[in-house]
Structure formats: structure tokens, C-alpha cells
Design an enzyme around this catalytic site. Structure first.
Site, PDB file in Angstrom:
ATOM      1  N   SER A 162       0.856  -1.181   0.000  1.00 28.99           N
ATOM      2  CA  SER A 162       0.000   0.000   0.000  1.00 28.99           C
ATOM      3  C   SER A 162       0.891   1.229   0.000  1.00 28.99           C
ATOM      4  CB  SER A 162      -0.894   0.018   1.237  1.00 28.99           C
ATOM      5  OG  SER A 162      -1.482   1.290   1.436  1.00 28.99           O
ATOM      6  N   TYR A 178      -1.198  -1.268  10.334  1.00 34.70           N
ATOM      7  CA  TYR A 178      -1.394  -1.537   8.909  1.00 34.70           C
ATOM      8  C   TYR A 178      -0.248  -0.957   8.086  1.00 34.70           C
ATOM      9  CZ  TYR A 178      -3.687  -1.542   4.313  1.00 34.70           C
ATOM     10  OH  TYR A 178      -3.993  -1.727   2.979  1.00 34.70           O
TER      11      TYR A 178
END
Length: 275
Positions: A162, A178
Site C-alpha cells: 500500500s 497496517y
């Protein structure tokens, strides 16, 4: 649980086109029953591949099974469980006669599990988010490499990171476990790409920004975040990404066109990292 779309003796496809970039490729997608994984599965099949996709939700698996046709097998399994990737790869070998590539998409937000800004982050939220996004990926990559070695062949692996792993957004996307997991995906991928390059096992990373998937519904329905995305992802009028925006790059990494590419991280982010 296996959703079988084949008879006992599989009829080989009669369509062979030199224009299909993945003709005769056998690919496993971990996390392929919804969102970016499902979109990739459709793209891979359209390019001539046979695929095995996994997902943990039985209803999503049923819907994916209906939409993908006879060049796909759907397996209900949880990517964090040891052996789930082994099962998917073995199914690919049995049904399609081999295994050429792995695309690991499975992962997700740990926000509901306790992920968040560091001063609010719970230990359970940290552990679960790392397990969901990093441990599952390690397990699938390990299974793929062992399979390539056992089969004495080259292969390709594509991992999902990401932009939050290297380009944070402190106001709207402050989930620090995350971000740590997605950053670690990059370090892990580069390390194993270097180790296995001499065996012609290629391992690369795709790093999307905000893409409209089931995981992204919080952001997709927040007017403040949509306003932020308008300038943070300015390409194509300033919008949230679509799952299919990643498909072209995923096809490239699964194809022989990427045979001289390994250890690379490519952001598909609508301009996120340059704004």
C-alpha cells in the site's frame, strides 16, 4: 470447501491466441473472491490463464464461482492458516497441470480489531493486523517458493502492499499497524527477491492508494475523505481507484513480459505519492 467448476476430465480450452499475455499460465490468487483479487482473476482469465482463487467468505466464493467460468477453481480458506496456500497451489497443479505464479492480495484493515494511532493502538490490534497483512503473505510466498523448487522451475510472485507503507496520510488513514505491515511487505519482498533471483523466481510488489473495495467503504462514504482524495489522487479527475486500475500491471508481472524484473515496487495510486 471447494467449489468445483470442472468435470472429472477437464476439457482444455480450444482458444489459443498469441495476443493473450497469459496463455497457458496457471496462477493462484490468495484473496481473489472480492475486490482487487476478483478483478485480477477476471483479467487473468481474459488473458488466457487458468486460476485458483481463495477467500474466507463462503458467500463471496459462491458469487465469484458463478462469475468466473470454467477456467477457475474457487477455494474457501483463510490465508492466515498454515497450509491454506499449499492447498490452493496443489489444487492448481491437479486441475490445471502446473503452477506458474502467485498473486497475494489477501489482507485488510485492522481498525475494528484495535489498530489506529500509536497512542490508541492495542496489542491485539497490532498482532491481528500484522497476522492478516504480513504473516499470511509470508505463508503464501513460502508455499509458492517451495512449490517452484519442488517442480524445478522458475515462477513469479506478486505481493500487495500500500502507499501507506511509504507515503503516510496522518489525518485520514492513521492505522499504524497496517502501515507497518505494508512497509514490511516491501522489505520482505526485496529480501526474498534478491535471494531467489538466481533461480529465476521473480518477486515484486504492487502498491495501490485508496481503491474502492469492500475494505474501503468507510473512506468511500466519507465526504471529507472524498474531498481529500480529489487532490491527493488527481489523475482522471481526482477519484478513488477502481479495482481494475491494477489489472494491467498485475497481468504484466504474471506474464513473461516481466521475466527481467524482480524486487520492484510499483505504485498504482492516481498520483498520491507525488502530490
Amino acid at each position: 470447501m471447494l467449489f468445483n467448476t470442472f468435470t472429472n476430465t477437464r476439457t482444455k480450452t480450444l482458444t489459443t491466441s498469441l495476443n493473450k499475455q497469459l496463455q497457458n499460465k496457471r496462477i493462484v490468487i490468495i484473496g481473489g473472491t472480492t475486490g482487487m483479487g476478483l478483478s485480477a482473476a477476471k483479467a487473468f482469465i481474459n488473458e488466457g490463464a487458468s486460476v485458483v482463487i481463495t477467500g474466507r467468505n463462503e458467500e463471496s466464493a459462491k458469487e465469484a464461482n458463478k462469475s468466473l467460468g470454467t477456467n477457475c477453481e474457487v477455494l474457501v480458506s483463510n490465508a492466515i492458516h498454515p497450509g491454506s496456500a499449499d492447498e490452493a497451489i496443489q489444487l492448481c497443479i491437479e486441475r490445471f497441470g502446473g503452477f506458474d505464479g502467485l498473486y497475494h492480495v489477501a489482507g485488510g484493515s485492522g481498525r475494528k480489531l484495535g489498530d489506529g494511532p500509536l497512542h490508541e493502538l492495542t496489542l491485539e490490534g497490532w498482532n491481528k493486523t500484522i497476522e492478516l497483512n504480513l504473516t499470511s503473505l509470508m505463508l503464501s510466498n513460502q508455499s509458492a517458493v517451495k512449490s517452484f523448487n519442488r517442480l524445478k522451475q522458475e515462477g513469479t510472485i506478486l505481493n500487495m502492499s500500500s502507499v501507506l507503507g511509504f507515503s503516510p496520510s496522518p489525518k485520514h488513514f492513521a492505522t499504524h499497524a497496517y502501515a507497518a505491515a505494508k512497509s514490511a511487505v516491501i522489505g520482505f519482498t526485496k529480501s526474498i527477491a534478491a535471494y531467489y533471483a538466481s533461480q529465476n523466481i521473480r518477486i515484486n510488489v504492487i502498491a495501490p492508494a485508496l481503491v474502492e473495495t469492500p475494505m474501503a467503504q468507510r473512506a468511500a462514504n466519507d465526504e471529507n475523505i472524498l474531498s481529500f482524495i480529489k487532490t491527493k489522487q488527481p489523475l482522471d479527475g481526482g477519484r478513488i481507484g477502481k479495482a481494475e486500475d491494477l489489472d494491467g500491471l498485475a497481468v504484466y508481472f504474471m506474464s513473461d513480459a516481466s521475466k527481467f524484473t524482480t524486487g520492484q515496487v510499483v505504485a498504482v495510486d492516481g498520483g498520491w505519492t507525488v502530490t
